[in-house]
Structures are given as structure tokens and as C-alpha cells.
Design an enzyme around this catalytic site. Structure first.
Site, PDB file in Angstrom:
ATOM      1  N   GLY A  81       0.811  -1.184   0.289  1.00  0.00           N
ATOM      2  CA  GLY A  81      -0.165   0.037   0.006  1.00  0.00           C
ATOM      3  C   GLY A  81       0.732   1.311   0.017  1.00  0.00           C
ATOM      4  N   TRP A  83       1.951   3.000  -2.445  1.00  0.00           N
ATOM      5  CA  TRP A  83       1.638   3.849  -3.631  1.00  0.00           C
ATOM      6  C   TRP A  83       0.039   4.444  -3.095  1.00  0.00           C
ATOM      7  CZ3 TRP A  83       3.093   2.480  -9.446  1.00  0.00           C
ATOM      8  CH2 TRP A  83       4.476   2.126  -9.362  1.00  0.00           C
ATOM      9  N   ASP A 104      -5.942  -5.219  -5.333  1.00  0.00           N
ATOM     10  CA  ASP A 104      -4.959  -6.432  -4.981  1.00  0.00           C
ATOM     11  C   ASP A 104      -5.531  -7.712  -4.646  1.00  0.00           C
ATOM     12  OD1 ASP A 104      -1.617  -6.089  -4.578  1.00  0.00           O
ATOM     13  OD2 ASP A 104      -2.487  -8.076  -4.393  1.00  0.00           O
ATOM     14  N   ASP A 120      -8.817 -10.060  -8.099  1.00  0.00           N
ATOM     15  CA  ASP A 120      -7.822 -10.183  -9.040  1.00  0.00           C
ATOM     16  C   ASP A 120      -8.211  -8.887 -10.120  1.00  0.00           C
ATOM     17  OD1 ASP A 120      -6.442 -10.929 -11.397  1.00  0.00           O
ATOM     18  OD2 ASP A 120      -6.542 -13.156 -11.046  1.00  0.00           O
ATOM     19  N   ASP A 144       1.575  -1.206 -10.426  1.00  0.00           N
ATOM     20  CA  ASP A 144       2.817  -1.812  -9.928  1.00  0.00           C
ATOM     21  C   ASP A 144       2.937  -3.531  -9.796  1.00  0.00           C
ATOM     22  OD1 ASP A 144       5.372  -1.858  -9.174  1.00  0.00           O
ATOM     23  OD2 ASP A 144       5.149  -1.259  -7.113  1.00  0.00           O
ATOM     24  N   LYS A 184       4.234  -0.896 -14.352  1.00  0.00           N
ATOM     25  CA  LYS A 184       5.423  -1.694 -14.146  1.00  0.00           C
ATOM     26  C   LYS A 184       5.694  -2.603 -15.664  1.00  0.00           C
ATOM     27  CE  LYS A 184       6.183  -4.411 -10.430  1.00  0.00           C
ATOM     28  NZ  LYS A 184       7.527  -3.799  -9.769  1.00  0.00           N
TER      29      LYS A 184
HETATM   30  C1  LIG Z   1       5.135  -4.906  -6.304  1.00  0.00           C
HETATM   31  S1  LIG Z   1       3.639  -5.363  -5.322  1.00  0.00           S
HETATM   32  C2  LIG Z   1       3.155  -3.535  -5.138  1.00  0.00           C
HETATM   33  C3  LIG Z   1       3.562  -2.889  -4.238  1.00  0.00           C
HETATM   34  C4  LIG Z   1       2.769  -1.544  -4.046  1.00  0.00           C
HETATM   35  N1  LIG Z   1       2.961  -0.433  -5.260  1.00  0.00           N
HETATM   36  C5  LIG Z   1       2.955  -0.723  -2.834  1.00  0.00           C
HETATM   37  O1  LIG Z   1       3.620   0.436  -3.200  1.00  0.00           O
HETATM   38  O2  LIG Z   1       3.030  -1.186  -1.975  1.00  0.00           O
HETATM   39  C6  LIG Z   1       2.784  -5.938  -6.632  1.00  0.00           C
HETATM   40  C7  LIG Z   1       1.396  -6.429  -6.097  1.00  0.00           C
HETATM   41  O3  LIG Z   1       0.743  -6.809  -7.407  1.00  0.00           O
HETATM   42  C8  LIG Z   1      -0.029  -7.638  -7.280  1.00  0.00           C
HETATM   43  N2  LIG Z   1      -0.858  -8.419  -8.320  1.00  0.00           N
HETATM   44  C9  LIG Z   1      -0.201  -9.059  -9.116  1.00  0.00           C
HETATM   45  N3  LIG Z   1      -1.074  -9.568  -9.936  1.00  0.00           N
HETATM   46  C10 LIG Z   1      -2.294  -9.163  -9.698  1.00  0.00           C
HETATM   47  C11 LIG Z   1      -3.887  -9.181 -10.331  1.00  0.00           C
HETATM   48  N4  LIG Z   1      -3.804  -9.932 -11.233  1.00  0.00           N
HETATM   49  N5  LIG Z   1      -4.716  -8.523  -9.644  1.00  0.00           N
HETATM   50  C12 LIG Z   1      -4.448  -7.877  -8.488  1.00  0.00           C
HETATM   51  N6  LIG Z   1      -3.254  -7.556  -7.847  1.00  0.00           N
HETATM   52  C13 LIG Z   1      -2.262  -8.281  -8.553  1.00  0.00           C
HETATM   53  C14 LIG Z   1       0.226  -8.562  -6.176  1.00  0.00           C
HETATM   54  O4  LIG Z   1      -0.374  -9.536  -5.343  1.00  0.00           O
HETATM   55  C15 LIG Z   1       1.551  -7.683  -5.375  1.00  0.00           C
HETATM   56  O5  LIG Z   1       0.615  -7.382  -3.998  1.00  0.00           O
END
Ligand SMILES: C[S@@+](CC[C@H](N)C(=O)[O-])C[C@H]1O[C@@H](n2cnc3c(N)ncnc32)[C@H](O)[C@@H]1O
EC number: 2.1.1.166
Length: 243
Positions: A81, A83, A104, A120, A144, A184
Site C-alpha cells: 500500500g 503507492w 490487489d 484479481d 505496480d 511496471k
Molecule cells: C510490487 S507489489 C506492489 C507494491 C505497491 N505498489 C506498494 O507500493 O506497496 C505487486 C502487487 O501486485 C499484485 N498483483 C499481481 N497480480 C495481480 C492481479 N492480477 N490482480 C491484483 N493484484 C495483483 C500482487 O499481489 C502484489 O501485491
């Protein structure tokens, strides 16, 4: 200005610490060592951010000014969280007037001013629920999202690229004119077709690598600025309809 992290022990913890050899696998030990010795991790703790990822967004913003003036923000792949913390602050979002929607599939602890969907993003209901949560047109869509790693690099890469592509199409569907999209991606990974689609819809499309993104990581960010809006396209469809 986002200051580079201070190498040292402002958190009271020294850098260069080692984890004792024990039951941990060498790769896990290396990960823990890198984490506890990472100045961005220490600075995130100090400044109250939930993740070091905060500094990626802040550094990109410092150069490209995407947060200023944003009134509504959607944060895709938001957990834990950091961002969303920044988004809530810049939009002055409150629980009474929510201006940030975060999604997420992992659980995320509540944040004031942020409507969190544990879902998702690829779920067909996600776009509608995000838009309902935010109650208006977003000026910034952030992603991200990184697909969970399978251990097979090519598969992981393709899955994350797919998420980036779906996020880009979502941004083009929902952003207000002049809005921005940040997602990303991987070095050399953005498909030409996706880049062309973004170039048609935004005035500027670039790849950026913030200092907080580890040099050894192939992670990059795709930044599309100044959404041209849907007017031209809609008018074209209407004109086509009449023809
Ligand atoms: C690098 S982390 C994000 C960090 C976040 N930007 C922060 O500042 O805390 C990537 C996130 O993308 C989520 N994610 C990946 N695929 C996803 C999807 N299909 N739907 C929702 N979330 C997804 C993962 O569960 C993970 O928590």
C-alpha cells in the site's frame, strides 16, 4: 525533492549486517541480508511508508510530475500500500470523500481515504467495481502489478507483461483527458503493439527506471502522459455510424 536514501543507521540499524548461517537456504539468507541492508527499506520505515516501492513512485514523480493536481487515482496491484498512501495524500482523499481505489488479490491493511478491493484485477467485474469505488473519472492510473513468480522466468515475464497490457487498455477506457498512466514492465518487454496503442492515445510515452528500482532487476516503468481523451475516437465512431 526526494533525497537519495542515506546509507547509515538513521533507523538505528546498521547497514552491512549479516544473517547467521543456520537452517535458512543460502538464497533466503541473501534475500534477508539484502532487505535489511537496503537503505530504501530503512528510509521507508523512517518515513512511514509500507514499502520501499514508495520511492519508485516519488522519484518518477519528481522528474515527470504526474501526481500534482491529481484528483482521483486508481492503484492496481496495490499491496502492501505505499503507492496508495501517496495517492491518498496527494488527492486529499478521506473516508468521507474517497478519491483513491486500490486493488490487489492479497489482503491489504486499511488505509484512510482508500477504498480497497481484494480481487484479481483480471476478474471481469474489477473495472466496474474500481470505477464505482472512486465515484468519478480518474486522472491517474497506476499499476505496480507483478505476477506471482513461478520460478520460470519467461512465464513470469509474460504474465506481468499481460497485466501491463490489460492495465493499459483499462487506463485508456477510464482516464480523463490529460490524465496519466504508469505501469511496471520489463526492460525490452513492452510489445510494439501496446506501445503503438499508447502513442495513439497519449501525447508522450516513455520508459523510466527510477533509482529505487534495483539496478540488477529488469524492472522498468512505462509512463504514458497526457491522455488525448476519447472525444476524437467517439466522434469517429459516431461519424462512422452515420455513414
Ligand atoms: C510490487 S507489489 C506492489 C507494491 C505497491 N505498489 C506498494 O507500493 O506497496 C505487486 C502487487 O501486485 C499484485 N498483483 C499481481 N497480480 C495481480 C492481479 N492480477 N490482480 C491484483 N493484484 C495483483 C500482487 O499481489 C502484489 O501485491
Amino acid at each position: 525533492m526526494t533525497k537519495p536514501p542515506v546509507a547509515g543507521n538513521r533507523t538505528g540499524r546498521k547497514l552491512g549486517q549479516k544473517v547467521k548461517k543456520g537452517k535458512l537456504k543460502a538464497s533466503s539468507r541473501r534475500w534477508i541480508e539484502r532487505h535489511i541492508n537496503d537503505p530504501y527499506v530503512q528510509r521507508a520505515k523512517l518515513e512511514g511508508y509500507r514499502a520501499r516501492a514508495a520511492f519508485k513512485l516519488l522519484e518518477i514523480d519528481e522528474k515527470h510530475h504526474i501526481l500534482k493536481g491529481a484528483r482521483r487515482i486508481i492503484d492496481l496491484g496495490a499491496a502492501p500500500g505505499s503507492w496508495s498512501q501517496i495517492a491518498a495524500k496527494v488527492t486529499s482523499s478521506t473516508d468521507e470523500d474517497i478519491r483513491v481505489a486500490a486493488i490487489d488479490f492479497l489482503e491489504m491493511a486499511p488505509l484512510p481515504g482508500v477504498r480497497i478491493l481484494q480481487l484479481d484485477f483480471l476478474d471481469p467485474e474489477a473495472p466496474r467495481l474500481l470505477m464505482e469505488a472512486i465515484g468519478g473519472t480518474p486522472d491517474l492510473v497506476l499499476s505496480d502489478m507483478a505476477a506471482p513468480t513461478t520460478g520460470h522466468q519467461k512465464t513470469d515475464h509474460l504474465r506481468t507483461m499481460h497485466l501491463c497490457e490489460v492495465a493499459a487498455h483499462f487506463a485508456v477506457e477510464v482516464l480523463g483527458e490529460g490524465g496519466h498512466f504508469l505501469a511496471k514492465t520489463f526492460q525490452g518487454g513492452t510489445e510494439r503493439e501496446l506501445l503503438n496503442m499508447l502513442k495513439q492515445n497519449f501525447r508522450q510515452v516513455i520508459h523510466v527506471k527510477p533509482g529505487a528500482s534495483r539496478a540488477e532487476s529488469v524492472e522498468m516503468f512505462l509512463l504514458a502522459k497526457h491522455f488525448k481523451g476519447r472525444k476524437a475516437e467517439d466522434a469517429g465512431i459516431e461519424a462512422g455510424d452515420q455513414a
